[in-house]
Design an enzyme around this catalytic site. Sequence first.
Site, mmCIF file in Angstrom:
data_model
loop_
_atom_site.group_PDB
_atom_site.id
_atom_site.type_symbol
_atom_site.label_atom_id
_atom_site.label_comp_id
_atom_site.label_asym_id
_atom_site.label_seq_id
_atom_site.Cartn_x
_atom_site.Cartn_y
_atom_site.Cartn_z
ATOM 1 C CG ASP A 200 38.317 13.342 -63.351
ATOM 2 O OD1 ASP A 200 38.318 14.489 -62.893
ATOM 3 O OD2 ASP A 200 37.643 12.997 -64.347
ATOM 4 C CG ASN A 208 26.566 16.948 -63.691
ATOM 5 O OD1 ASN A 208 25.927 16.315 -62.848
ATOM 6 N ND2 ASN A 208 27.748 17.479 -63.450
ATOM 7 C CG HIS A 213 23.725 19.870 -62.263
ATOM 8 N ND1 HIS A 213 25.090 19.907 -62.371
ATOM 9 C CD2 HIS A 213 23.253 20.625 -63.291
ATOM 10 C CE1 HIS A 213 25.449 20.651 -63.402
ATOM 11 N NE2 HIS A 213 24.342 21.107 -63.979
ATOM 12 C CG ASP A 217 24.785 16.845 -56.547
ATOM 13 O OD1 ASP A 217 25.859 17.112 -57.116
ATOM 14 O OD2 ASP A 217 23.955 17.707 -56.206
ATOM 15 C CD GLU A 243 34.685 16.154 -62.958
ATOM 16 O OE1 GLU A 243 35.139 16.301 -64.091
ATOM 17 O OE2 GLU A 243 34.150 17.076 -62.325
#
Length: 320
Positions: A200, A208, A213, A217, A243
Amino acid sequence: MQRSNEEYILISLSFGAALAVTPFAILRLLQADWALGLIDTLIVILLLIVGSVVYIRRTIKYCSLVVSVLALVGVTLAIYLKGPTLIYWAYPTMVGVFFVLVPRLALFLTLLAAAAISSTLIHQMEMMVFVVMMMSLVVNNLFSYTFASRMHYQKDQLSLLIRRDPLTETGNRRALSEKMDELIASYQRSRQITSLIMLDIDYFKHINDKFGHAKGDQVLIRLTELVNSRIRATDSLYRIGGEEFVVLAVGADLQAATGIAEELRSLMECNTLVENYEVTISLGVAEIIEGESADNWLDRGDKALYQAKESGRNKTGVAN
């Protein structure tokens, strides 16, 4: 467990064909047409056996080939014994073969049957009628092949799409669940050890919020590339959440998987995923154990990951 489409089709064709042939078997036996009557009876019995095997044992291995060969041989023998009046049964029979076999094998078998039928009928019909009938049979098979090939391609593409994460192009949760079930079965059968590594991204929400965002990505895509560059060809990577990722390390015990996890953690530390911002990961490792389900196995990995986060993040936790 829900039946697959292939099972439904094979069960329907087996029992449906048996039901369709039964009246002809009875009628021919009553008329003392012993040869064709016995052939029909044998076909009905074998179809019922195959359909029952698929229904009870829930396996289609070899059964689809048996049904196809049985149907083609049956219709060819019927035409051989009764002549061209039964040629019309060849069309639905051959189309049905394309429903249960892969297109290339179905095309080979149906063309082989068409050749056998042609050798039977060539001396029983006017040449022009014979040519028209056989060409229509061949065209019927070619159209069926084209349609079946397209359907198989679309099915493969759909299967790929529903098992792939669209952003990272890794497997998704559905693909992970199927693979874990497969590995659990392998462990029960041959004691093939496998460990999962759950990872994670630490404070991913901050990335973010601070960079947007789109940048988030890009981080996910870059992480995927780095993980895939490190894991072995036998290992597989899945994205199961925003994530969160899982690596299935086939053949790796807890110690070996922990080593892989530590290498992945160091790899993220050494690479700049966001300029002027340190991106780290936390990991949890769990080796498969006897008698546990995929959910339990994943839950142990999740708890190990939680321990790593609780102890300060950028660490690897190990399940008991």
